[in-house]
Scaffold this motif. Structure first.
Motif, PDB file in Angstrom:
ATOM      1  N   THR A  15      -3.421  -2.046  -2.199  1.00  0.00           N
ATOM      2  CA  THR A  15      -3.844  -1.139  -3.160  1.00  0.00           C
ATOM      3  C   THR A  15      -3.058  -1.620  -4.337  1.00  0.00           C
ATOM      4  O   THR A  15      -1.904  -1.910  -4.466  1.00  0.00           O
ATOM      5  CB  THR A  15      -3.153   0.455  -2.678  1.00  0.00           C
ATOM      6  OG1 THR A  15      -3.601   0.712  -1.264  1.00  0.00           O
ATOM      7  CG2 THR A  15      -3.294   1.221  -3.855  1.00  0.00           C
ATOM      8  N   ARG A  16      -3.952  -1.387  -5.407  1.00  0.00           N
ATOM      9  CA  ARG A  16      -3.387  -2.083  -6.870  1.00  0.00           C
ATOM     10  C   ARG A  16      -2.453  -1.012  -7.421  1.00  0.00           C
ATOM     11  O   ARG A  16      -2.360   0.305  -7.185  1.00  0.00           O
ATOM     12  CB  ARG A  16      -4.569  -2.185  -7.724  1.00  0.00           C
ATOM     13  CG  ARG A  16      -4.117  -2.790  -9.052  1.00  0.00           C
ATOM     14  CD  ARG A  16      -5.362  -3.219  -9.996  1.00  0.00           C
ATOM     15  NE  ARG A  16      -4.954  -3.640 -11.137  1.00  0.00           N
ATOM     16  CZ  ARG A  16      -4.285  -5.100 -11.395  1.00  0.00           C
ATOM     17  NH1 ARG A  16      -4.400  -5.767 -10.354  1.00  0.00           N
ATOM     18  NH2 ARG A  16      -4.079  -5.441 -12.569  1.00  0.00           N
ATOM     19  N   HIS A  63      -8.486   0.467  -1.161  1.00  0.00           N
ATOM     20  CA  HIS A  63      -7.105   0.873  -1.254  1.00  0.00           C
ATOM     21  C   HIS A  63      -6.464   1.510   0.125  1.00  0.00           C
ATOM     22  O   HIS A  63      -6.638   0.972   1.151  1.00  0.00           O
ATOM     23  CB  HIS A  63      -7.152   1.990  -2.483  1.00  0.00           C
ATOM     24  CG  HIS A  63      -6.862   1.327  -3.789  1.00  0.00           C
ATOM     25  ND1 HIS A  63      -6.758   1.913  -5.279  1.00  0.00           N
ATOM     26  CD2 HIS A  63      -7.070  -0.097  -4.175  1.00  0.00           C
ATOM     27  CE1 HIS A  63      -6.863   0.827  -5.895  1.00  0.00           C
ATOM     28  NE2 HIS A  63      -6.972  -0.232  -5.713  1.00  0.00           N
ATOM     29  N   SER A  64      -6.102   2.874   0.189  1.00  0.00           N
ATOM     30  CA  SER A  64      -5.667   3.509   1.502  1.00  0.00           C
ATOM     31  C   SER A  64      -6.161   4.689   1.912  1.00  0.00           C
ATOM     32  O   SER A  64      -5.610   5.345   2.316  1.00  0.00           O
ATOM     33  CB  SER A  64      -4.340   3.505   1.437  1.00  0.00           C
ATOM     34  OG  SER A  64      -3.400   2.154   1.281  1.00  0.00           O
ATOM     35  N   SER A 107     -10.370  -0.785  -9.179  1.00  0.00           N
ATOM     36  CA  SER A 107      -9.471  -0.572  -7.766  1.00  0.00           C
ATOM     37  C   SER A 107      -9.554  -2.199  -7.575  1.00  0.00           C
ATOM     38  O   SER A 107     -10.336  -3.198  -7.780  1.00  0.00           O
ATOM     39  CB  SER A 107      -9.992   0.192  -6.808  1.00  0.00           C
ATOM     40  OG  SER A 107     -11.323  -0.305  -6.435  1.00  0.00           O
ATOM     41  N   THR A 145      -7.727   8.724  -5.251  1.00  0.00           N
ATOM     42  CA  THR A 145      -7.439   8.438  -3.905  1.00  0.00           C
ATOM     43  C   THR A 145      -8.456   9.338  -2.935  1.00  0.00           C
ATOM     44  O   THR A 145      -9.538   9.576  -3.380  1.00  0.00           O
ATOM     45  CB  THR A 145      -6.117   8.956  -3.508  1.00  0.00           C
ATOM     46  OG1 THR A 145      -5.608  10.445  -3.890  1.00  0.00           O
ATOM     47  CG2 THR A 145      -4.911   8.049  -4.272  1.00  0.00           C
ATOM     48  N   ASN A 160     -12.676   5.473  -3.280  1.00  0.00           N
ATOM     49  CA  ASN A 160     -12.668   5.091  -4.776  1.00  0.00           C
ATOM     50  C   ASN A 160     -13.727   4.635  -5.438  1.00  0.00           C
ATOM     51  O   ASN A 160     -13.921   4.635  -6.694  1.00  0.00           O
ATOM     52  CB  ASN A 160     -11.390   4.449  -5.058  1.00  0.00           C
ATOM     53  CG  ASN A 160     -11.229   3.189  -4.722  1.00  0.00           C
ATOM     54  OD1 ASN A 160     -11.974   2.197  -5.348  1.00  0.00           O
ATOM     55  ND2 ASN A 160     -10.541   2.771  -3.829  1.00  0.00           N
ATOM     56  N   ASP A 195       0.806  -1.344  -0.090  1.00  0.00           N
ATOM     57  CA  ASP A 195      -0.056  -0.175  -0.243  1.00  0.00           C
ATOM     58  C   ASP A 195       1.049   1.335   0.134  1.00  0.00           C
ATOM     59  O   ASP A 195       0.433   2.195  -0.567  1.00  0.00           O
ATOM     60  CB  ASP A 195      -0.837  -0.132   1.156  1.00  0.00           C
ATOM     61  CG  ASP A 195      -2.069  -1.077   1.213  1.00  0.00           C
ATOM     62  OD1 ASP A 195      -3.017  -0.784   0.397  1.00  0.00           O
ATOM     63  OD2 ASP A 195      -1.800  -1.827   1.922  1.00  0.00           O
ATOM     64  N   GLY A 236      -9.933   2.987  -9.266  1.00  0.00           N
ATOM     65  CA  GLY A 236      -8.761   3.367  -8.599  1.00  0.00           C
ATOM     66  C   GLY A 236      -7.759   4.299  -9.535  1.00  0.00           C
ATOM     67  O   GLY A 236      -7.077   5.096  -8.990  1.00  0.00           O
TER      68      GLY A 236
END
Length: 351
Positions: free
Chosen positions: A231-232, A193-194, A189, A256, A306, A89, A310
């Motif tokens: 996270t990709r 994610h973060s 995504s 993001t 998201n 991430d 993403g």
């Protein structure tokens, strides 16, 4: 704790273990070495790290830098005792930003801070960082481990990352050829994610769910299993698309904090707006649950998460099908979100 004023005092007694730090460096040297790429010059251990941009293949490069963290997603990793993916991430949040200007990430540095250093935990974290660098094609060339007693509670640590990339001067994105009719393609995504994890944790508390509870949005998995999905990292596939379609790829937007409404305008001129069809992609289960269980208003929802997209790539209409085919073949899931239009209202309209 009673302190004898006449007793010899060491740094270790004050809570900092230099030997543990040295052991960590010893363990992570092979991890960093495995990420070496063209331009890498040093191994870990020096006061600074050198990188040869010319050897990386650039002729007239501009350097692009980015720094970031992973927010309160760290709390879930620490509570779940799962530390091997949070480093991915960290890398992702930094290197995905470089793509927006068309830059390839060259190298990465990390900052790991904790109250009392657990070499095993730190090694797992940095394994994840090395894996993220491998996915992004950049070298892990250095970092800092800070042991700071009384700054962090037992078992807590914080992370920050810093990356530098390069782009040839004539290839900086976004292109000035952006125009009405250009197509918006969304890259799926891998999950939350973060970003938005403070709201995620609030919704979990509101619904009496723990991190080890069965996930109501994923059969056979715990809440932590789903939320810690890394996270990709879009770097290699996006860079490949730029090289294949140097005029067709006009802009990228990393989705993001702020979501689609606040990240897309950052790469658009004032004369254009993004018109997005809300039905062009299906909301992934984790987001659908968060929205319903948290009773989150649509406006806040779209600005916090998201929502399954993403990265957005803006392409000329004539190249949209070919770019979609290239990215799909590379493993991305692509949604045709909408188009750019002459701006008459908001910079982003999701209808």
């Amino acid at each position: 704790m009673t302190i004898n004023k006449n007793e010899a005092t060491s740094y270790k007694q004050a809570g900092v273990d230099i030997d543990a730090g040295n052991e960590l460096v010893k363990r992570i040297k092979p991890l960093a070495k495995a990420t070496r790429r063209l331009g890498s010059m040093d191994e870990l251990g020096g006061f600074g790290a050198l990188f040869d941009v010319k050897k990386a293949g650039y002729i007239d490069p501009l350097l692009v830098s980015s720094t970031d963290g992973v927010g309160t997603k760290l709390k879930i990793a620490q509570a779940a005792g799962k530390h091997d993916t949070i480093g991915i991430d960290l890398v992702a949040m930094c290197v995905n930003d470089l793509i927006v200007q068309g830059a390839e990430p060259l190298f990465f540095l990390d900052y790991f801070a904790t109250g009392k250093l657990s070499v095993d935990v730190a090694e797992q974290v940095i394994k994840g960082i090395a894996e993220g660098c491998r996915q992004a094609g950049c070298a892990l060339i250095g970092g800092e481990t800070a042991e700071m007693p009384s700054m962090y509670a037992d078992g807590e640590y914080d992370l920050a990352g810093f990356t530098v990339g390069a782009v040839e001067r004539d290839n900086v994105l976004p292109l000035k050829t952006l125009k009405a009719g250009d197509v918006l393609l969304g890259l799926a995504s891998s999950g939350v994610h973060s970003n938005g994890f403070s709201l995620v944790r609030y919704i979990l508390d509101k619904n009496n769910l723990k991190f080890d509870s069965p996930a109501p949005f994923a059969s056979g998995k715990t809440v932590a299993d789903v939320l810690l999905t890394p996270t990709r990292i879009y770097v290699k596939n996006c860079i490949a698309s730029i090289r294949a379609f140097p005029q067709g790829i006009k802009a990228f937007a990393h989705i993001t904090g702020g979501g689609l409404p606040e990240n897309l305008p950052r790469v658009l001129p004032d004369s254009l707006s993004a018109k997005i069809d809300r039905n062009s992609w299906e909301l992934p289960p984790v987001f659908a649950w968060l929205k319903e269980a948290g009773n989150v208003p649509e406006h806040d929802f779209l600005r916090t998460f998201n929502c399954g997209i993403g990265m957005v790539v803006v392409v000329e209409k004539e190249s949209a099908d070919a770019v979609t085919a290239l990215l799909t073949k590379a493993g991305e899931t692509i949604y045709r979100l909408g188009t750019l239009e002459l701006r008459t209202g908001e910079a982003v309209e999701i209808l």
